[in-house]
Scaffold this active site. Sequence first.
Site, PDB file in Angstrom:
ATOM      1  N   GLN A 105     -42.227   9.654  22.522  1.00 13.93           N
ATOM      2  CA  GLN A 105     -42.619  10.939  21.947  1.00 13.93           C
ATOM      3  C   GLN A 105     -43.430  11.775  22.929  1.00 13.93           C
ATOM      4  OE1 GLN A 105     -43.272   9.016  17.565  1.00 13.93           O
ATOM      5  NE2 GLN A 105     -44.096  11.054  17.863  1.00 13.93           N
ATOM      6  N   SER A 157     -42.623   2.921  24.323  1.00 13.48           N
ATOM      7  CA  SER A 157     -42.839   3.044  22.885  1.00 13.48           C
ATOM      8  C   SER A 157     -41.509   3.270  22.161  1.00 13.48           C
ATOM      9  CB  SER A 157     -43.847   4.172  22.602  1.00 13.48           C
ATOM     10  OG  SER A 157     -44.229   4.208  21.248  1.00 13.48           O
ATOM     11  N   LEU A 158     -41.304   4.421  21.547  1.00 16.70           N
ATOM     12  CA  LEU A 158     -40.025   4.728  20.912  1.00 16.70           C
ATOM     13  C   LEU A 158     -38.858   4.442  21.853  1.00 16.70           C
ATOM     14  CD1 LEU A 158     -38.074   6.199  18.906  1.00 16.70           C
ATOM     15  CD2 LEU A 158     -38.616   8.266  20.190  1.00 16.70           C
ATOM     16  N   HIS A 180     -50.021   2.624  18.011  1.00 20.34           N
ATOM     17  CA  HIS A 180     -50.234   1.398  18.778  1.00 20.34           C
ATOM     18  C   HIS A 180     -51.623   0.794  18.605  1.00 20.34           C
ATOM     19  CE1 HIS A 180     -46.281   1.782  20.490  1.00 20.34           C
ATOM     20  NE2 HIS A 180     -46.557   3.028  20.851  1.00 20.34           N
ATOM     21  N   GLN A 199     -44.862  -4.200  18.428  1.00 20.75           N
ATOM     22  CA  GLN A 199     -45.037  -3.035  19.302  1.00 20.75           C
ATOM     23  C   GLN A 199     -45.708  -1.875  18.588  1.00 20.75           C
ATOM     24  OE1 GLN A 199     -42.791   0.197  19.542  1.00 20.75           O
ATOM     25  NE2 GLN A 199     -41.914  -0.081  21.579  1.00 20.75           N
TER      26      GLN A 199
END
Length: 316
Positions: free
Chosen positions: A13, A94-95, A205, A254
Amino acid sequence: MSKAELAFVFPGQGSQKVGMLGDLARNFPAVEETFAEASEVVGYDMWNLVQQGEQEQLNLTETTQPVLLTSSVALWRLWCDHSDARPAYMAGHSLGEFSALVCAGAIDFADGVDLVRRRGSFMQSAVPVGEGAMAAIIGLDDDAIGEACAQAAALSGSVVAAVNFNAPGQVVIAGATSSVEQASALCKEAGAKRALPLPVSAPFHTSLMKPAGDELQEVLTGIDISAPGTPVVHNVHAETETDPQRIRELLVEQIYSPVRWVSCVHHMQVAGVCTLVECGPGAVLSGLAKRIDRSLNGVTIDDSDKMTAALSDLNV
């Protein structure tokens, strides 16, 4: 260039913007075709939103996540249509880890779109808007940031922690809003060059995301996952996995664990990777690559000129 020297990395993101990939779509029909598939899953015209929508709507977590995954898959498909070069590794921030797993063949594309749409919704609802925050700490070593977060958490009695280890001297902290503000002030006192609040609406997170992880776990039980065709380096422990159940567990972990991006990149470097192709909009990960190690070659492919140049330069 040998296959061992090449990795594809997938952004998270923050890389989204209205109009992205428009130039590529005018030259390569596969881009809009990929977005059309994703639109069937989410129930709205995703391509129209990306090209004609409002940035505020695009920035909504539940929208951002499927849009970015679809963008990455479109670029990966385009690459595969026009080049025989394949990476030795994939990794996503991440994503982006979900995008990597889809492109590596571990998760079906339609399942991936629905999965990250739900993930975005779970993350957004885990903490009420305004109660969580994130900030980028620039110019301070990891240990000093960790000490500042521990001190702020002890003083406030609420969560704040380092959550994105993006590059040496570039770490993101997150947690309860007041604790992030306090930790940011302590980091500046300790010598940080800057402490920049990030325009996000939740403390991603951190342990505050545990409810979102529990909800994601339920969804993942109904998703078929295979061993990736290309090894994917995971954010949680900077290692690769082939066991589908372990991959499920890591995707849950995660959501409330730090993104160890520096360690992910180092894992690929040790294996011989020297070129990272950023398979998504923007150049965030390419920029981080240079901060991690100036010898790394970061390549972007999010417009026609860049894609054409990369296809020419990176034939294996």
